[in-house]
Design a protein around this motif. Structure first.
Motif, short mmCIF file in Angstrom:
data_model
loop_
_atom_site.label_atom_id
_atom_site.label_comp_id
_atom_site.label_asym_id
_atom_site.label_seq_id
_atom_site.Cartn_x
_atom_site.Cartn_y
_atom_site.Cartn_z
N GLU A 54 0.82 -1.21 0.00
CA GLU A 54 0.00 0.00 0.00
C GLU A 54 0.86 1.26 0.00
O GLU A 54 1.79 1.40 0.80
CB GLU A 54 -0.92 0.00 1.21
CG GLU A 54 -1.93 1.14 1.21
CD GLU A 54 -2.92 1.05 2.36
OE1 GLU A 54 -3.77 1.94 2.47
OE2 GLU A 54 -2.83 0.07 3.14
N ASP A 55 0.56 2.15 -0.95
CA ASP A 55 1.20 3.47 -1.06
C ASP A 55 2.68 3.40 -1.41
O ASP A 55 3.39 4.40 -1.26
CB ASP A 55 1.02 4.27 0.24
CG ASP A 55 -0.43 4.58 0.55
OD1 ASP A 55 -1.21 4.76 -0.40
OD2 ASP A 55 -0.78 4.62 1.74
N GLU A 56 3.16 2.24 -1.89
CA GLU A 56 4.56 2.12 -2.30
C GLU A 56 4.65 2.04 -3.83
O GLU A 56 3.73 1.54 -4.48
CB GLU A 56 5.19 0.88 -1.67
CG GLU A 56 5.31 0.93 -0.15
CD GLU A 56 6.23 2.05 0.32
OE1 GLU A 56 7.20 2.37 -0.38
OE2 GLU A 56 5.94 2.62 1.39
N ASP A 72 6.15 -4.80 -6.17
CA ASP A 72 6.67 -3.73 -5.34
C ASP A 72 8.09 -3.39 -5.78
O ASP A 72 8.94 -4.28 -5.89
CB ASP A 72 6.65 -4.17 -3.88
CG ASP A 72 7.30 -3.16 -2.96
OD1 ASP A 72 6.81 -2.02 -2.89
OD2 ASP A 72 8.31 -3.52 -2.32
N GLU A 139 -2.04 3.66 -11.06
CA GLU A 139 -1.43 3.65 -9.73
C GLU A 139 0.00 4.20 -9.74
O GLU A 139 0.56 4.50 -8.68
CB GLU A 139 -1.40 2.23 -9.17
CG GLU A 139 -2.77 1.63 -8.94
CD GLU A 139 -3.23 0.80 -10.12
OE1 GLU A 139 -3.66 -0.35 -9.91
OE2 GLU A 139 -3.18 1.32 -11.26
N ASN A 142 1.69 9.06 -9.22
CA ASN A 142 2.51 9.86 -8.31
C ASN A 142 3.99 9.62 -8.51
O ASN A 142 4.79 10.57 -8.51
CB ASN A 142 2.11 9.57 -6.86
CG ASN A 142 0.74 10.14 -6.50
OD1 ASN A 142 0.24 11.05 -7.17
ND2 ASN A 142 0.13 9.61 -5.46
N GLN A 143 4.39 8.35 -8.68
CA GLN A 143 5.81 8.08 -8.86
C GLN A 143 6.31 8.60 -10.21
O GLN A 143 7.47 8.99 -10.34
CB GLN A 143 6.11 6.58 -8.71
CG GLN A 143 5.62 5.68 -9.82
CD GLN A 143 5.68 4.21 -9.48
OE1 GLN A 143 4.94 3.75 -8.61
NE2 GLN A 143 6.55 3.47 -10.14
#
Length: 219
Positions: A54-56, A72, A139, A142-143
Motif C-alpha cells: 500500500e502506497d509504495e 513492489d 497507480e 505519483n511516482q
C-alpha cells in the motif's frame, strides 16, 4: 564475440522485447537473458513474495507465460542484483529491461539503465519543457510525476500488455500541447510508438529503442 546481458524485472526470456533490441545490434554480439522473477513458478508466488504494498511504488512486468504482474519496486531490487551478479562474469555490458528508477546496482561491467538514458535524452532534447509520459497503470501516477519532476508533465496510463488498445486513448489524453512524449515502460512497442506520434504530433522516445541504440555505442 561480445556478449550483452539482459536483465528483466520479470521472467526471461522477454520474447516481447529482446528481438527489437537484438535487431539493432551488430551480428557479432551475443545476448544472454536473466529475470529477477525466474525463481518463481507462478503469478501467485510472485505476488506473495514481491507483490504491491500500500502506497509504495510499483512496477508492471511480464512472466514467462506472457501473463503480467504488478510488483513492489523495493522488493525486486535484490532479485535484480542477484541476476546481475550471475551475469557479470560472462558479459561485457548489462542492460536492464525496465524503465523504472532504481538505486545504483553493483557490477564490474557497465550497466545501462533505460530510466537514466531516457532522462538524459529528454533533458538534451527539451530541457525543462512540457512532456507527455505514458505509464502502464494509473497507480503509477505519483511516482511518474516525482520521477519527471524537472519537467512540466502530462501523464496518462495505458498498459502495453493488454489485447485492448490502451495506448491510443492514453495518447489522446496527453494531447498535442507537448514537446515530447516518453513511453516509460519497456513493454511499449514500435507500433505503439507510431500510434502515439500520430495522436500527439510530437517526437516520441521509446525505451527499448533508446536502450538498444545506446548499447551499440558502448560495445
Amino acid at each position: 564475440m561480445t556478449t550483452l546481458g539482459f536483465v528483466t524485472i520479470g521472467q526471461a526470456p522477454r520474447t516481447d522485447i529482446t528481438p527489437d533490441i537484438v535487431d539493432m545490434l551488430p551480428e557479432w554480439v551475443d545476448v544472454v537473458e536473466a529475470g529477477a522473477l525466474d525463481g518463481f513458478d507462478s503469478a501467485d508466488a510472485v505476488r506473495d513474495a514481491v507483490g504491491p504494498r500500500e502506497d509504495e511504488p510499483v512496477f508492471v512486468t511480464r512472466l514467462r507465460d506472457s501473463s503480467t504482474v504488478t510488483v513492489d519496486r523495493a522488493s525486486v531490487i535484490d532479485h535484480v542484483q542477484a541476476r546481475i551478479d550471475e551475469l557479470a562474469e560472462s558479459v561485457s555490458t548489462i542492460c536492464i529491461l525496465c524503465t523504472g528508477d532504481f538505486p545504483a546496482f553493483d557490477a564490474d561491467v557497465p550497466i545501462l539503465e533505460p530510466s537514466d538514458l531516457l532522462h538524459a535524452w529528454t533533458t538534451s532534447i527539451v530541457p525543462g519543457g512540457r512532456i507527455g509520459v505514458l505509464m502502464p497503470k494509473e497507480e503509477q501516477l505519483n511516482q511518474t510525476i516525482e520521477k519527471w519532476a524537472e519537467f512540466d508533465v502530462v501523464a496518462a496510463a495505458g498498459s502495453p500488455y493488454t489485447e485492448e488498445d490502451e495506448v491510443g486513448p492514453a495518447a489522446e489524453t496527453i494531447g498535442t500541447e507537448i514537446e515530447l512524449v516518453v513511453m516509460d515502460c519497456m513493454g511499449y512497442t514500435p507500433a505503439m510508438k507510431a500510434t502515439v506520434r500520430e495522436k500527439t504530433g510530437a517526437g516520441v522516445l521509446l525505451g527499448r529503442s533508446v536502450l538498444g541504440k545506446t548499447a551499440t555505442e558502448v560495445l
